[in-house]
Write an enzyme that holds these catalytic residues in place. Structure first.
Site, PDB file in Angstrom:
ATOM      1  N   GLY A   1      21.939  -7.635 -19.783  1.00 16.33           N
ATOM      2  CA  GLY A   1      23.360  -7.375 -19.971  1.00 16.33           C
ATOM      3  C   GLY A   1      24.232  -8.298 -19.150  1.00 16.33           C
ATOM      4  O   GLY A   1      25.235  -8.832 -19.637  1.00 16.33           O
ATOM      5  N   ASP A   2      23.883  -8.496 -17.893  1.00 22.80           N
ATOM      6  CA  ASP A   2      24.626  -9.421 -17.033  1.00 22.80           C
ATOM      7  C   ASP A   2      24.605 -10.832 -17.596  1.00 22.80           C
ATOM      8  O   ASP A   2      25.626 -11.532 -17.620  1.00 22.80           O
ATOM      9  CB  ASP A   2      24.012  -9.433 -15.628  1.00 22.80           C
ATOM     10  CG  ASP A   2      24.428  -8.232 -14.799  1.00 22.80           C
ATOM     11  OD1 ASP A   2      25.618  -7.908 -14.773  1.00 22.80           O
ATOM     12  OD2 ASP A   2      23.545  -7.627 -14.175  1.00 22.80           O
TER      13      ASP A   2
END
Length: 420
Positions: free
Chosen positions: A191-192
């Site tokens: 996600g990052d």
């Protein structure tokens, strides 16, 4: 096929990069000025994408402790390996934003920059004068990328957020794993990382408009950690909206697959292979390889109806052969397949080598280290890796003295009081 040389660094006389002249000019973004008030993964990765293409990126860290990313992951001889990549191509400066004089220096960095990247909570940004209104007042043409857990205008604007939360909220984790097992996160900061990549894309979109608009009045990019992955799963919302369906986990297959074959299979010598199809023709190639009548798989509907049979036969076919025999058979039949690679496989793979995707970079702590090249590849003016992640505060002098013009007395006072 031409093999490109390792293009990791062109100026090794000063691996620490003491001044602007020591850094080679390269890439599509040479001359772009970026300041990061951003730690850990998402914001710094957006900056890293820009730095890999030649932007001057100043990574602001608290004195003493530095970015928490410096302590993430394994170390060798006390050197954090992850940060050698995460902080590459950047300038590290120390600055205590809890101190008003430190915030005054931060405002000077904002005035200097073309792009400001922030990941602090909304309330802290307002308190420290690094929110959009303050940045825009200081530098009306600046582009600000603000990454947060839930977005700057939501009811959870001040709530903390990490990438795994974003993955879970995006729908991706619900779709990942096997039907009879738990939802699964991928094995890296998914996600990052995707948020950082989309953040860099958004910055470039704003820079394009700035370059074509005489009265450009800045831009505020407001990105929540769940939004990039949510955007990339293109079909989940429209399926739920139009069919009332909630897509579910399908293992190594896909809840919404473009064709009938996609899975991983284990060969006779214990290797894993992924086999995939995306067209009617590619599935017919699989059927032919397995000795099944092609006419039974002549349309998408017939292929989907025979998916279980194809999967069963393919699993048995792979299990009866070595990985090399399988890959040779797939290549001859024009079936797309690959061994599931480990990091060791990547390091030895000839295609990675031909692409120049792994470069060697000198590091003051570890000597020569290998890492990913600047990707994507530009042929006319490529990006490059000119330094590994620098020591904490390694660039205080060049940034504060040469770029911002702080005088000797200011620097001495800030240093003696621990502000820098």
């Amino acid at each position: 096929m031409t093999t490109r040389p390792d293009d990791g660094i062109s100026d090794t006389s000063d691996p620490a990069g003491a001044g602007r002249a020591a850094r080679p000019a390269f890439g599509q973004l040479d001359g772009l000025r970026v300041v990061e008030f951003a730690h850990v993964v998402a914001g710094p990765l957006a900056g890293a994408m820009l730095a890999d293409q030649g932007a001057d990126v100043v990574h602001v860290e608290p004195p003493g402790s530095g970015d928490a990313a410096r302590s993430m992951g394994p170390t060798k001889d006390g050197a954090p390996l992850w940060f050698k990549v995460a902080g590459r191509n950047k300038r590290s400066v120390t600055l205590d934003l809890h101190d008003e004089d430190g915030r005054a220096v931060a405002r000077r960095l904002v005035a200097w920059a073309d792009v400001v990247i922030v990941t602090l909570r909304a309330g802290r940004l307002r308190e420290w004068g690094l929110d959009w209104e303050a940045v825009h007042r200081i530098n009306p043409r600046a582009i600000m990328l603000q990454i947060s857990g839930y977005g700057a205008d939501s009811s959870l604007a001040d709530a903390p957020g990490f990438g795994k939360m974003g993955e879970a909220r995006s729908g991706v984790v619900h779709l990942t794993g096997f039907p009879d097992g738990p939802p699964v996160h991928t094995g890296f900061s998914h996600g990052d990382a995707v948020t950082g990549l989309m953040g860099a894309y958004a910055v470039l979109a704003a820079l394009y408009r700035r370059g074509r608009t005489a009265d450009f009045d800045g831009e505020w990019i407001d990105l929540a950690l769940f939004e990039p992955l949510f955007r990339l799963v293109e079909w989940q919302v429209i399926l739920h909206d139009q069919l009332g369906r909630v897509p579910e986990r399908s293992g190594n297959q896909l809840a919404v697959a473009p064709a009938a074959v996609i899975n991983t299979y284990q060969s006779a010598d214990g290797q894993w292979i992924t086999v995939t199809s995306a067209t009617v023709r590619s599935v017919r190639n699989v059927a032919r390889l397995l000795g099944l009548p092609e006419e039974d798989f002549a349309t998408t509907e017939r292929q989907l109806a025979g998916r279980a049979l194809l999967d069963e036969r393919l699993r048995a076919w792979v299990a009866g052969r070595t990985v090399e025999e399988c890959l040779a058979g797939f290549a001859a039949a024009e079936v797309v397949a690959s061994r599931v690679y480990t990091a060791a496989d990547i390091a030895e793979d000839p295609v990675y080598r031909e692409r120049g995707d792994i470069v060697t970079v000198p590091d003051p702590d570890l000597g020569d280290v290998r890492m990913q090249a600047a990707i994507p590849h530009f042929r006319q003016r490529p990006g490059r890796v000119w330094r590994t992640g620098p020591a904490l505060g390694a660039d205080n002098d060049v940034v504060y003295r040469e770029w911002l013009g702080l005088d000797e007395e200011e620097l001495r006072d800030l240093s003696e009081r621990g502000v820098i």
